[in-house]
Design an enzyme around this catalytic site. Sequence first.
Site, PDB file in Angstrom:
ATOM      1  N   LYS A 176     -23.079 145.046  49.354  1.00  0.00           N
ATOM      2  CA  LYS A 176     -22.847 144.567  47.655  1.00  0.00           C
ATOM      3  C   LYS A 176     -23.686 144.458  46.984  1.00  0.00           C
ATOM      4  O   LYS A 176     -23.819 144.806  45.686  1.00  0.00           O
ATOM      5  CB  LYS A 176     -22.203 143.280  48.396  1.00  0.00           C
ATOM      6  N   ARG A 229     -36.506 138.428  52.529  1.00  0.00           N
ATOM      7  CA  ARG A 229     -35.784 137.047  52.127  1.00  0.00           C
ATOM      8  C   ARG A 229     -36.316 136.340  53.251  1.00  0.00           C
ATOM      9  O   ARG A 229     -36.521 136.398  54.636  1.00  0.00           O
ATOM     10  CB  ARG A 229     -34.316 137.881  51.744  1.00  0.00           C
ATOM     11  N   ARG A 253     -34.907 144.803  55.251  1.00  0.00           N
ATOM     12  CA  ARG A 253     -34.843 144.705  53.669  1.00  0.00           C
ATOM     13  C   ARG A 253     -35.979 144.126  52.147  1.00  0.00           C
ATOM     14  O   ARG A 253     -36.049 143.650  53.279  1.00  0.00           O
ATOM     15  CB  ARG A 253     -33.590 143.765  53.014  1.00  0.00           C
ATOM     16  N   ARG A 289     -17.113 132.164  47.787  1.00  0.00           N
ATOM     17  CA  ARG A 289     -17.355 132.595  49.271  1.00  0.00           C
ATOM     18  C   ARG A 289     -17.010 131.347  49.990  1.00  0.00           C
ATOM     19  O   ARG A 289     -16.624 131.853  51.586  1.00  0.00           O
ATOM     20  CB  ARG A 289     -18.727 132.563  49.080  1.00  0.00           C
ATOM     21  N   ARG A 304     -26.443 132.840  58.655  1.00  0.00           N
ATOM     22  CA  ARG A 304     -25.156 133.659  58.242  1.00  0.00           C
ATOM     23  C   ARG A 304     -23.677 134.335  58.636  1.00  0.00           C
ATOM     24  O   ARG A 304     -22.689 134.609  57.211  1.00  0.00           O
ATOM     25  CB  ARG A 304     -26.069 134.639  57.061  1.00  0.00           C
TER      26      ARG A 304
HETATM   27  P1  G5P Z   1     -26.840 137.019  49.495  1.00  0.00           P
HETATM   28  O1  G5P Z   1     -27.722 136.359  48.210  1.00  0.00           O
HETATM   29  O2  G5P Z   1     -25.129 136.587  48.574  1.00  0.00           O
HETATM   30  P2  G5P Z   1     -25.214 137.650  51.455  1.00  0.00           P
HETATM   31  O3  G5P Z   1     -25.767 137.049  52.766  1.00  0.00           O
HETATM   32  O4  G5P Z   1     -23.708 137.970  50.552  1.00  0.00           O
HETATM   33  O5  G5P Z   1     -26.467 137.361  50.349  1.00  0.00           O
HETATM   34  P3  G5P Z   1     -26.142 140.632  50.881  1.00  0.00           P
HETATM   35  O6  G5P Z   1     -28.154 139.794  52.767  1.00  0.00           O
HETATM   36  O7  G5P Z   1     -27.210 140.218  49.395  1.00  0.00           O
HETATM   37  O8  G5P Z   1     -25.971 139.485  51.328  1.00  0.00           O
HETATM   38  P4  G5P Z   1     -26.016 142.727  51.103  1.00  0.00           P
HETATM   39  O9  G5P Z   1     -25.879 142.616  49.052  1.00  0.00           O
HETATM   40  O10 G5P Z   1     -24.271 142.571  50.831  1.00  0.00           O
HETATM   41  O11 G5P Z   1     -26.533 141.295  51.227  1.00  0.00           O
HETATM   42  O12 G5P Z   1     -26.751 143.313  51.132  1.00  0.00           O
HETATM   43  P5  G5P Z   1     -27.627 144.980  50.208  1.00  0.00           P
HETATM   44  O13 G5P Z   1     -28.824 144.146  49.725  1.00  0.00           O
HETATM   45  O14 G5P Z   1     -26.874 145.583  49.153  1.00  0.00           O
HETATM   46  O15 G5P Z   1     -28.162 145.411  51.778  1.00  0.00           O
HETATM   47  C1  G5P Z   1     -28.251 144.979  53.167  1.00  0.00           C
HETATM   48  C2  G5P Z   1     -29.877 145.882  53.531  1.00  0.00           C
HETATM   49  O16 G5P Z   1     -28.923 147.053  53.600  1.00  0.00           O
HETATM   50  C3  G5P Z   1     -30.834 146.150  52.119  1.00  0.00           C
HETATM   51  O17 G5P Z   1     -31.869 146.886  52.462  1.00  0.00           O
HETATM   52  C4  G5P Z   1     -29.764 147.732  51.702  1.00  0.00           C
HETATM   53  O18 G5P Z   1     -30.661 148.929  51.118  1.00  0.00           O
HETATM   54  C5  G5P Z   1     -29.347 148.388  52.988  1.00  0.00           C
HETATM   55  N1  G5P Z   1     -28.708 149.219  53.327  1.00  0.00           N
HETATM   56  C6  G5P Z   1     -27.441 149.274  52.154  1.00  0.00           C
HETATM   57  N2  G5P Z   1     -26.860 150.439  52.627  1.00  0.00           N
HETATM   58  C7  G5P Z   1     -27.038 151.290  53.464  1.00  0.00           C
HETATM   59  C8  G5P Z   1     -26.762 152.321  54.444  1.00  0.00           C
HETATM   60  O19 G5P Z   1     -25.683 152.990  54.342  1.00  0.00           O
HETATM   61  N3  G5P Z   1     -27.795 152.031  55.541  1.00  0.00           N
HETATM   62  C9  G5P Z   1     -28.654 152.027  55.701  1.00  0.00           C
HETATM   63  N4  G5P Z   1     -28.981 151.836  57.112  1.00  0.00           N
HETATM   64  N5  G5P Z   1     -29.317 150.844  54.983  1.00  0.00           N
HETATM   65  C10 G5P Z   1     -28.074 150.233  54.355  1.00  0.00           C
HETATM   66  O20 G5P Z   1     -26.401 134.956  50.000  1.00  0.00           O
HETATM   67  C11 G5P Z   1     -27.586 134.239  49.904  1.00  0.00           C
HETATM   68  C12 G5P Z   1     -27.591 132.801  50.374  1.00  0.00           C
HETATM   69  O21 G5P Z   1     -27.311 132.213  49.164  1.00  0.00           O
HETATM   70  C13 G5P Z   1     -26.869 131.088  49.615  1.00  0.00           C
HETATM   71  C14 G5P Z   1     -25.944 130.874  51.418  1.00  0.00           C
HETATM   72  O22 G5P Z   1     -26.559 130.036  51.245  1.00  0.00           O
HETATM   73  C15 G5P Z   1     -26.143 132.752  51.278  1.00  0.00           C
HETATM   74  O23 G5P Z   1     -26.814 132.658  52.561  1.00  0.00           O
HETATM   75  N6  G5P Z   1     -24.943 131.173  48.018  1.00  0.00           N
HETATM   76  C16 G5P Z   1     -23.568 130.602  48.636  1.00  0.00           C
HETATM   77  N7  G5P Z   1     -23.999 129.567  49.571  1.00  0.00           N
HETATM   78  C17 G5P Z   1     -22.647 129.257  48.840  1.00  0.00           C
HETATM   79  N8  G5P Z   1     -21.734 129.232  47.820  1.00  0.00           N
HETATM   80  C18 G5P Z   1     -21.986 131.123  47.885  1.00  0.00           C
HETATM   81  N9  G5P Z   1     -20.872 131.346  46.053  1.00  0.00           N
HETATM   82  C19 G5P Z   1     -23.156 130.969  48.057  1.00  0.00           C
HETATM   83  N10 G5P Z   1     -23.793 132.387  47.568  1.00  0.00           N
HETATM   84  C20 G5P Z   1     -24.941 132.006  47.429  1.00  0.00           C
HETATM   85 MG    MG Z   2     -27.108 140.347  47.791  1.00  0.00          MG
END
Ligand code: G5P
Ligand code: MG
Length: 226
Positions: A19, A160, A127, A93, A171
């Site tokens: 994302k 993180r 990451r 979410r 998660r």
């Molecule tokens: P977050 O911060 O919203 P998540 O768990 O939804 O966290 P996250 O972990 O931020 O999502 P993302 O944004 O979907 O993941 O993914 P990203 O960071 O872009 O990519 C992940 C990794 O993969 C990176 O290192 C990237 O470089 C790599 N990557 C990307 N594409 C590729 C690929 O093609 N190949 C490879 N090899 N690598 C790749 O929420 C965190 C916490 O906050 C709270 C909750 O506690 C949650 O757990 N929270 C909420 N709680 C309630 N309601 C809400 N609305 C909330 N929002 C946040």
């Molecule tokens: Mg994210």
Amino acid sequence: MVVRALFRAVIMGPPGSGKGTVSDRITKTFGLAHLSSGDVLRVNIKAKTELGLLMKSCIDHGQLVPDDVISRLILGELRNMEQRGWLLDGFPRTVPQAEALDAAFSIDTVVNLDVPFQTIQERLTSRWVHLPSGRVYNTSFNPPKVPGLDDVTGEPLVQRNDDTPETVARRLKAYENQTQPVLEYYRSKGLLETFTGTETNKIWPNVHAFLSRKLSSGIQEAAENV
Ligand code: G5P
Ligand code: MG
């Protein structure tokens, strides 16, 4: 017909589905503002605000923070962005969060990244992030120019607290139980557009083509209504 001058979109997908990475490309390409609920929470934790201190243990344990807290926080941020088109990442979410968003703003589309859980677990442990900006790196997929440092500011990158294998598993469970129903909520409204794959570089051209079409049809619709 309602004329929409500002484009407002949501990006959804399991933890680690890309994302943040795709949001960065969307906002640079289409000039939208980016608001990530996780980034807002992490900035509060780093600054040790009252809210950040209260929410830290939820996040570190891979649980969602309470609906009323996050809805108030995000809707407050969005009200300060009234003049801009935006992309919302990580919110809503849960169904109550989606209902709270609906009551305040009209959404044009929901981009859903459908990436298998097995792919995700390996990604998150490699990451690294720049906390103040939310810029995301990965030691194999998208490494910083200088190891350990942000490309733009040169400041240190961190891992993180919730990227440990056990917390990632929690998660993903929270996503299955609480967030998947939100996909159905948006599907029933005809807003959901799903992109399936295991590599961001293959998913991105499809997202780009879809949003290009969507944005140009919005401009045409607005022009027809002038
Ligand atoms: P977050 O911060 O919203 P998540 O768990 O939804 O966290 P996250 O972990 O931020 O999502 P993302 O944004 O979907 O993941 O993914 P990203 O960071 O872009 O990519 C992940 C990794 O993969 C990176 O290192 C990237 O470089 C790599 N990557 C990307 N594409 C590729 C690929 O093609 N190949 C490879 N090899 N690598 C790749 O929420 C965190 C916490 O906050 C709270 C909750 O506690 C949650 O757990 N929270 C909420 N709680 C309630 N309601 C809400 N609305 C909330 N929002 C946040
Ligand atoms: Mg994210």
